[in-house]
Design a protein around this motif. Structure first.
Motif, PDB file in Angstrom:
ATOM      1  N   ASN A  14       1.645   9.262  -6.186  1.00 33.98           N
ATOM      2  CA  ASN A  14       2.358  10.805  -6.290  1.00 33.98           C
ATOM      3  C   ASN A  14       3.095  11.012  -7.498  1.00 33.98           C
ATOM      4  O   ASN A  14       3.330  12.083  -8.143  1.00 33.98           O
ATOM      5  CB  ASN A  14       3.085  10.795  -5.199  1.00 33.98           C
ATOM      6  CG  ASN A  14       2.266  10.828  -3.655  1.00 33.98           C
ATOM      7  OD1 ASN A  14       1.024  11.158  -3.878  1.00 33.98           O
ATOM      8  ND2 ASN A  14       2.690  10.472  -2.492  1.00 33.98           N
ATOM      9  N   ARG A  15       3.907   9.787  -7.785  1.00 33.66           N
ATOM     10  CA  ARG A  15       4.686   9.973  -9.048  1.00 33.66           C
ATOM     11  C   ARG A  15       4.129  10.342 -10.331  1.00 33.66           C
ATOM     12  O   ARG A  15       4.440  11.154 -11.008  1.00 33.66           O
ATOM     13  CB  ARG A  15       5.545   8.627  -9.183  1.00 33.66           C
ATOM     14  CG  ARG A  15       6.732   8.699  -8.073  1.00 33.66           C
ATOM     15  CD  ARG A  15       7.474   7.622  -8.249  1.00 33.66           C
ATOM     16  NE  ARG A  15       8.408   7.371  -7.250  1.00 33.66           N
ATOM     17  CZ  ARG A  15       9.091   6.091  -6.962  1.00 33.66           C
ATOM     18  NH1 ARG A  15       8.882   5.104  -7.757  1.00 33.66           N
ATOM     19  NH2 ARG A  15       9.828   5.969  -5.919  1.00 33.66           N
ATOM     20  N   LEU A  16       3.129   9.789 -10.372  1.00 34.12           N
ATOM     21  CA  LEU A  16       1.896   9.654 -11.501  1.00 34.12           C
ATOM     22  C   LEU A  16       1.331  11.240 -11.775  1.00 34.12           C
ATOM     23  O   LEU A  16       1.389  11.712 -12.696  1.00 34.12           O
ATOM     24  CB  LEU A  16       0.780   8.764 -11.648  1.00 34.12           C
ATOM     25  CG  LEU A  16      -0.176   8.757 -12.432  1.00 34.12           C
ATOM     26  CD1 LEU A  16       0.477   8.393 -13.889  1.00 34.12           C
ATOM     27  CD2 LEU A  16      -1.255   7.847 -12.297  1.00 34.12           C
ATOM     28  N   TRP A  17       0.966  11.678 -10.521  1.00 31.39           N
ATOM     29  CA  TRP A  17       0.312  13.074 -10.671  1.00 31.39           C
ATOM     30  C   TRP A  17       1.835  14.070 -10.911  1.00 31.39           C
ATOM     31  O   TRP A  17       1.440  15.034 -11.659  1.00 31.39           O
ATOM     32  CB  TRP A  17      -0.108  13.349  -9.033  1.00 31.39           C
ATOM     33  CG  TRP A  17      -1.483  12.869  -8.866  1.00 31.39           C
ATOM     34  CD1 TRP A  17      -1.934  11.753  -8.097  1.00 31.39           C
ATOM     35  CD2 TRP A  17      -2.569  13.287  -9.782  1.00 31.39           C
ATOM     36  NE1 TRP A  17      -3.220  11.644  -8.401  1.00 31.39           N
ATOM     37  CE2 TRP A  17      -3.832  12.629  -9.401  1.00 31.39           C
ATOM     38  CE3 TRP A  17      -3.065  14.303 -10.576  1.00 31.39           C
ATOM     39  CZ2 TRP A  17      -5.099  12.793  -9.697  1.00 31.39           C
ATOM     40  CZ3 TRP A  17      -4.137  14.509 -11.128  1.00 31.39           C
ATOM     41  CH2 TRP A  17      -5.082  13.711 -10.709  1.00 31.39           C
ATOM     42  N   ALA A  18       2.814  13.671 -10.434  1.00 35.79           N
ATOM     43  CA  ALA A  18       4.006  14.693 -10.806  1.00 35.79           C
ATOM     44  C   ALA A  18       4.341  14.459 -12.202  1.00 35.79           C
ATOM     45  O   ALA A  18       4.393  15.770 -12.861  1.00 35.79           O
ATOM     46  CB  ALA A  18       5.204  14.326  -9.626  1.00 35.79           C
ATOM     47  N   PHE A  19       4.374  13.465 -12.760  1.00 36.59           N
ATOM     48  CA  PHE A  19       4.744  13.053 -14.143  1.00 36.59           C
ATOM     49  C   PHE A  19       3.476  13.832 -15.065  1.00 36.59           C
ATOM     50  O   PHE A  19       3.734  14.760 -15.884  1.00 36.59           O
ATOM     51  CB  PHE A  19       4.635  11.871 -14.472  1.00 36.59           C
ATOM     52  CG  PHE A  19       4.763  11.432 -15.748  1.00 36.59           C
ATOM     53  CD1 PHE A  19       6.340  11.726 -16.517  1.00 36.59           C
ATOM     54  CD2 PHE A  19       3.654  11.086 -16.711  1.00 36.59           C
ATOM     55  CE1 PHE A  19       6.269  11.455 -17.810  1.00 36.59           C
ATOM     56  CE2 PHE A  19       4.100  10.951 -18.158  1.00 36.59           C
ATOM     57  CZ  PHE A  19       5.150  10.935 -18.743  1.00 36.59           C
ATOM     58  N   GLY A  20       2.223  13.750 -14.696  1.00 40.73           N
ATOM     59  CA  GLY A  20       1.326  14.422 -15.272  1.00 40.73           C
ATOM     60  C   GLY A  20       1.331  15.844 -15.236  1.00 40.73           C
ATOM     61  O   GLY A  20       1.030  16.532 -16.388  1.00 40.73           O
ATOM     62  N   GLU A  68       0.783  -1.185  -0.075  1.00 39.80           N
ATOM     63  CA  GLU A  68      -0.114   0.059  -0.132  1.00 39.80           C
ATOM     64  C   GLU A  68       0.938   1.247  -0.197  1.00 39.80           C
ATOM     65  O   GLU A  68       0.389   2.092  -0.769  1.00 39.80           O
ATOM     66  CB  GLU A  68      -1.060   0.044   1.305  1.00 39.80           C
ATOM     67  CG  GLU A  68      -2.150  -0.936   1.273  1.00 39.80           C
ATOM     68  CD  GLU A  68      -2.857  -0.900   2.238  1.00 39.80           C
ATOM     69  OE1 GLU A  68      -2.332  -0.370   3.514  1.00 39.80           O
ATOM     70  OE2 GLU A  68      -3.839  -1.655   2.219  1.00 39.80           O
ATOM     71  N   LYS A  69       1.917   1.264   0.768  1.00 38.54           N
ATOM     72  CA  LYS A  69       2.720   2.481   0.833  1.00 38.54           C
ATOM     73  C   LYS A  69       3.482   2.730  -0.429  1.00 38.54           C
ATOM     74  O   LYS A  69       3.700   3.976  -1.091  1.00 38.54           O
ATOM     75  CB  LYS A  69       3.862   2.163   1.798  1.00 38.54           C
ATOM     76  CG  LYS A  69       3.448   2.135   3.285  1.00 38.54           C
ATOM     77  CD  LYS A  69       4.493   1.886   4.326  1.00 38.54           C
ATOM     78  CE  LYS A  69       3.947   2.076   5.276  1.00 38.54           C
ATOM     79  NZ  LYS A  69       5.269   1.699   6.696  1.00 38.54           N
ATOM     80  N   LYS A  70       3.852   1.416  -1.027  1.00 35.44           N
ATOM     81  CA  LYS A  70       4.568   1.640  -2.438  1.00 35.44           C
ATOM     82  C   LYS A  70       3.444   2.124  -3.514  1.00 35.44           C
ATOM     83  O   LYS A  70       3.778   2.974  -4.461  1.00 35.44           O
ATOM     84  CB  LYS A  70       5.168   0.286  -3.172  1.00 35.44           C
ATOM     85  CG  LYS A  70       6.219  -0.029  -2.258  1.00 35.44           C
ATOM     86  CD  LYS A  70       6.859  -1.431  -2.615  1.00 35.44           C
ATOM     87  CE  LYS A  70       8.042  -1.873  -1.923  1.00 35.44           C
ATOM     88  NZ  LYS A  70       8.672  -3.171  -2.297  1.00 35.44           N
ATOM     89  N   ILE A  71       2.107   1.607  -3.515  1.00 39.14           N
ATOM     90  CA  ILE A  71       1.276   2.158  -4.473  1.00 39.14           C
ATOM     91  C   ILE A  71       1.045   3.665  -4.163  1.00 39.14           C
ATOM     92  O   ILE A  71       0.891   4.507  -5.228  1.00 39.14           O
ATOM     93  CB  ILE A  71      -0.071   1.374  -4.058  1.00 39.14           C
ATOM     94  CG1 ILE A  71       0.049  -0.052  -4.644  1.00 39.14           C
ATOM     95  CG2 ILE A  71      -1.164   2.018  -4.913  1.00 39.14           C
ATOM     96  CD1 ILE A  71      -1.075  -0.940  -4.455  1.00 39.14           C
TER      97      ILE A  71
END
Length: 82
Positions: A60-66, A52-55
């Motif tokens: 967060n990385r996906l939002w930053a990339f977007g 769950e922590k990794k997800i």
């Protein structure tokens, strides 16, 4: 009706005693297996928490990339049209 002798009663007691000992052993074995299952469940729970922590980190990385892609696109359009 036949009468029960002391030997017959003793044999019945021995059979009941042997059955009780076998039952106690099975109960003990079952208790050990339950403890093993509980330990496995605790390990799986710990692993699921880590997943769950990794997800959450991936989200967060996906939002930053977007955000970066959006900013680059808007910057490119601004330069192209402006």
């Amino acid at each position: 009706m036949t009468s029960a002798t002391d030997t017959d009663i003793r044999e019945i007691k021995d059979l009941i005693g042997a059955g009780n000992e076998a039952l106690q052993k099975q109960i003990s074995d079952l208790g050990k297996k339950i403890d093993d299952v509980q330990t496995d469940i605790k390990v799986m729970d710990t692993r699921l928490i880590e997943v769950e922590k990794k997800i959450d980190k991936q989200d967060n990385r996906l939002w930053a990339f977007g955000g970066i892609v959006l900013a680059a696109t808007l910057g490119g359009l601004w330069k192209l049209l402006g």
